[in-house]
Scaffold this motif. Structure first.
Motif, PDB file in Angstrom:
ATOM      1  N   ILE A   1       0.872  -1.406  -0.141  1.00 53.55           N
ATOM      2  CA  ILE A   1      -0.027  -0.286  -0.080  1.00 53.55           C
ATOM      3  C   ILE A   1       1.395   1.185  -0.085  1.00 53.55           C
ATOM      4  O   ILE A   1       1.307   1.273   0.898  1.00 53.55           O
ATOM      5  N   SER A   2       0.672   1.879  -1.038  1.00 51.98           N
ATOM      6  CA  SER A   2       1.766   3.429  -1.079  1.00 51.98           C
ATOM      7  C   SER A   2       0.805   4.982  -0.886  1.00 51.98           C
ATOM      8  O   SER A   2      -0.094   4.817  -1.209  1.00 51.98           O
ATOM      9  N   ASN A   3       1.044   5.734  -0.162  1.00 54.56           N
ATOM     10  CA  ASN A   3       1.120   7.392  -0.146  1.00 54.56           C
ATOM     11  C   ASN A   3       0.293   6.762   0.934  1.00 54.56           C
ATOM     12  O   ASN A   3      -1.068   7.050   0.429  1.00 54.56           O
ATOM     13  N   LEU A   4       0.652   6.581   1.887  1.00 52.67           N
ATOM     14  CA  LEU A   4      -0.569   6.351   3.040  1.00 52.67           C
ATOM     15  C   LEU A   4      -0.961   7.396   3.655  1.00 52.67           C
ATOM     16  O   LEU A   4      -0.064   7.875   3.584  1.00 52.67           O
ATOM     17  N   SER A   5      -2.527   7.106   4.075  1.00 57.17           N
ATOM     18  CA  SER A   5      -2.867   7.883   4.542  1.00 57.17           C
ATOM     19  C   SER A   5      -3.676   7.670   5.399  1.00 57.17           C
ATOM     20  O   SER A   5      -3.621   6.258   6.025  1.00 57.17           O
ATOM     21  N   GLN A   6      -3.913   8.137   6.752  1.00 54.90           N
ATOM     22  CA  GLN A   6      -4.898   7.970   8.020  1.00 54.90           C
ATOM     23  C   GLN A   6      -5.558   6.988   7.300  1.00 54.90           C
ATOM     24  O   GLN A   6      -6.283   5.898   8.482  1.00 54.90           O
ATOM     25  N   GLU A   7      -6.974   7.000   6.249  1.00 51.34           N
ATOM     26  CA  GLU A   7      -8.333   6.431   6.217  1.00 51.34           C
ATOM     27  C   GLU A   7      -7.356   5.077   5.823  1.00 51.34           C
ATOM     28  O   GLU A   7      -8.415   3.664   5.624  1.00 51.34           O
ATOM     29  N   ASP A   8      -6.214   4.488   5.423  1.00 47.48           N
ATOM     30  CA  ASP A   8      -5.680   3.594   5.496  1.00 47.48           C
ATOM     31  C   ASP A   8      -6.141   2.303   6.653  1.00 47.48           C
ATOM     32  O   ASP A   8      -5.559   1.216   6.844  1.00 47.48           O
ATOM     33  N   THR A   9      -5.507   2.854   7.413  1.00 51.40           N
ATOM     34  CA  THR A   9      -5.265   2.430   9.058  1.00 51.40           C
ATOM     35  C   THR A   9      -6.906   1.711   8.798  1.00 51.40           C
ATOM     36  O   THR A   9      -8.050   1.923   8.308  1.00 51.40           O
ATOM     37  N   GLY A  10      -6.731   0.552   9.474  1.00 52.22           N
ATOM     38  CA  GLY A  10      -7.927  -0.825   9.601  1.00 52.22           C
ATOM     39  C   GLY A  10      -7.311  -2.360   9.533  1.00 52.22           C
ATOM     40  O   GLY A  10      -6.158  -2.587  10.154  1.00 52.22           O
ATOM     41  N   THR A  11      -7.513  -3.395   9.599  1.00 55.87           N
ATOM     42  CA  THR A  11      -7.872  -4.367   9.505  1.00 55.87           C
ATOM     43  C   THR A  11      -7.699  -5.224   8.319  1.00 55.87           C
ATOM     44  O   THR A  11      -8.638  -5.202   7.155  1.00 55.87           O
ATOM     45  N   TYR A  12      -6.652  -5.263   7.433  1.00 55.54           N
ATOM     46  CA  TYR A  12      -6.007  -6.590   6.139  1.00 55.54           C
ATOM     47  C   TYR A  12      -6.535  -7.764   6.548  1.00 55.54           C
ATOM     48  O   TYR A  12      -5.924  -8.326   7.614  1.00 55.54           O
ATOM     49  N   THR A  13      -7.208  -8.202   5.106  1.00 56.55           N
ATOM     50  CA  THR A  13      -7.535 -10.158   5.752  1.00 56.55           C
ATOM     51  C   THR A  13      -6.494 -10.642   4.236  1.00 56.55           C
ATOM     52  O   THR A  13      -7.372  -9.715   2.789  1.00 56.55           O
ATOM     53  N   PHE A  14      -5.940 -11.341   4.075  1.00 55.38           N
ATOM     54  CA  PHE A  14      -5.757 -12.297   3.003  1.00 55.38           C
ATOM     55  C   PHE A  14      -6.945 -13.360   3.505  1.00 55.38           C
ATOM     56  O   PHE A  14      -6.268 -14.614   4.696  1.00 55.38           O
ATOM     57  N   SER A  15      -7.103 -13.881   2.624  1.00 59.94           N
ATOM     58  CA  SER A  15      -7.481 -14.884   2.636  1.00 59.94           C
ATOM     59  C   SER A  15      -8.084 -15.767   1.105  1.00 59.94           C
ATOM     60  O   SER A  15      -7.835 -15.616  -0.150  1.00 59.94           O
ATOM     61  N   ALA A  16      -8.053 -17.300   1.254  1.00 55.78           N
ATOM     62  CA  ALA A  16      -7.699 -18.530   0.266  1.00 55.78           C
ATOM     63  C   ALA A  16      -8.031 -20.032   0.148  1.00 55.78           C
ATOM     64  O   ALA A  16      -7.764 -20.299   1.671  1.00 55.78           O
ATOM     65  N   GLU A  17      -8.846 -20.107  -0.376  1.00 52.24           N
ATOM     66  CA  GLU A  17      -9.557 -21.797  -0.505  1.00 52.24           C
ATOM     67  C   GLU A  17      -9.852 -21.475   1.062  1.00 52.24           C
ATOM     68  O   GLU A  17     -10.855 -20.864   1.985  1.00 52.24           O
ATOM     69  N   ASN A  18      -9.049 -21.960   2.186  1.00 58.49           N
ATOM     70  CA  ASN A  18     -10.247 -22.647   3.542  1.00 58.49           C
ATOM     71  C   ASN A  18      -9.005 -21.948   4.990  1.00 58.49           C
ATOM     72  O   ASN A  18      -9.814 -21.507   5.949  1.00 58.49           O
ATOM     73  N   VAL A  19      -8.898 -20.881   4.104  1.00 60.56           N
ATOM     74  CA  VAL A  19      -7.110 -20.410   5.117  1.00 60.56           C
ATOM     75  C   VAL A  19      -7.643 -18.879   5.191  1.00 60.56           C
ATOM     76  O   VAL A  19      -7.896 -18.331   3.765  1.00 60.56           O
ATOM     77  N   ARG A  20      -7.647 -18.207   5.673  1.00 60.63           N
ATOM     78  CA  ARG A  20      -7.242 -16.615   6.454  1.00 60.63           C
ATOM     79  C   ARG A  20      -6.689 -15.742   7.948  1.00 60.63           C
ATOM     80  O   ARG A  20      -5.717 -16.212   8.098  1.00 60.63           O
ATOM     81  N   SER A  21      -5.761 -14.988   7.103  1.00 64.44           N
ATOM     82  CA  SER A  21      -5.067 -14.316   8.100  1.00 64.44           C
ATOM     83  C   SER A  21      -5.545 -13.024   8.067  1.00 64.44           C
ATOM     84  O   SER A  21      -5.343 -12.249   7.342  1.00 64.44           O
ATOM     85  N   SER A  22      -5.278 -12.176   9.142  1.00 63.05           N
ATOM     86  CA  SER A  22      -5.734 -11.344   9.415  1.00 63.05           C
ATOM     87  C   SER A  22      -4.360 -10.283  10.488  1.00 63.05           C
ATOM     88  O   SER A  22      -3.967 -10.634  11.341  1.00 63.05           O
ATOM     89  N   ALA A  23      -4.453  -8.655  10.397  1.00 63.85           N
ATOM     90  CA  ALA A  23      -3.515  -7.869  10.428  1.00 63.85           C
ATOM     91  C   ALA A  23      -4.126  -6.686  10.962  1.00 63.85           C
ATOM     92  O   ALA A  23      -4.670  -5.924   9.088  1.00 63.85           O
ATOM     93  N   ARG A  24      -3.313  -5.682  11.867  1.00 61.58           N
ATOM     94  CA  ARG A  24      -3.665  -4.144  11.544  1.00 61.58           C
ATOM     95  C   ARG A  24      -2.289  -3.038  10.979  1.00 61.58           C
ATOM     96  O   ARG A  24      -1.894  -4.092  10.768  1.00 61.58           O
ATOM     97  N   LEU A  25      -3.221  -1.979   9.801  1.00 58.17           N
ATOM     98  CA  LEU A  25      -2.471  -1.433   9.765  1.00 58.17           C
ATOM     99  C   LEU A  25      -2.912  -0.154  10.617  1.00 58.17           C
ATOM    100  O   LEU A  25      -3.770   0.229   9.750  1.00 58.17           O
ATOM    101  N   ILE A  26      -1.377   0.360  11.337  1.00 58.19           N
ATOM    102  CA  ILE A  26      -2.170   1.103  11.649  1.00 58.19           C
ATOM    103  C   ILE A  26      -1.223   3.007  10.979  1.00 58.19           C
ATOM    104  O   ILE A  26      -0.292   2.894  11.635  1.00 58.19           O
TER     105      ILE A  26
END
Length: 88
Positions: free
Chosen positions: A61-86
């Motif tokens: 994610i380039s040229n970040l702004s405060q609106e980019d803060t949030g929880t990002y999730t990657f999902s594929a078939e039966n798995v998922r992983s999430s993390a916060r961007l602050i």
């Protein structure tokens, strides 16, 4: 085949106008994956860049702004992983 997450996402803290990257490593390559922010699916554009190289899927994610803060999730078939961007 049963897809597993080898290395999940971890939280990123950074500042406005910087670039942030998330990376997830799966147990298999050639897996179709999707990225979401706060539940909305992301599309490649000049702000979000999603790539897959072998078993590693990344979101930059380039040229970040405060609106980019949030929880990002990657999902594929039966798995998922999430993390916060602050963004400060």
């Amino acid at each position: 085949r049963k897809i597993k997450i080898r290395k999940g996402l971890s939280e990123v803290q950074t500042f406005e106008r910087e670039t942030a990257s998330f990376e997830v490593e799966l147990s298999h390559s050639n897996v179709e994956g999707a990225w979401q922010k706060d539940g909305s699916r992301l599309k490649n554009n000049n702000h979000w860049r999603m790539t897959a190289k072998g078993r590693v899927h990344s979101l930059t994610i380039s040229n970040l702004s405060q609106e980019d803060t949030g929880t990002y999730t990657f999902s594929a078939e039966n798995v998922r992983s999430s993390a916060r961007l602050i963004v400060k």
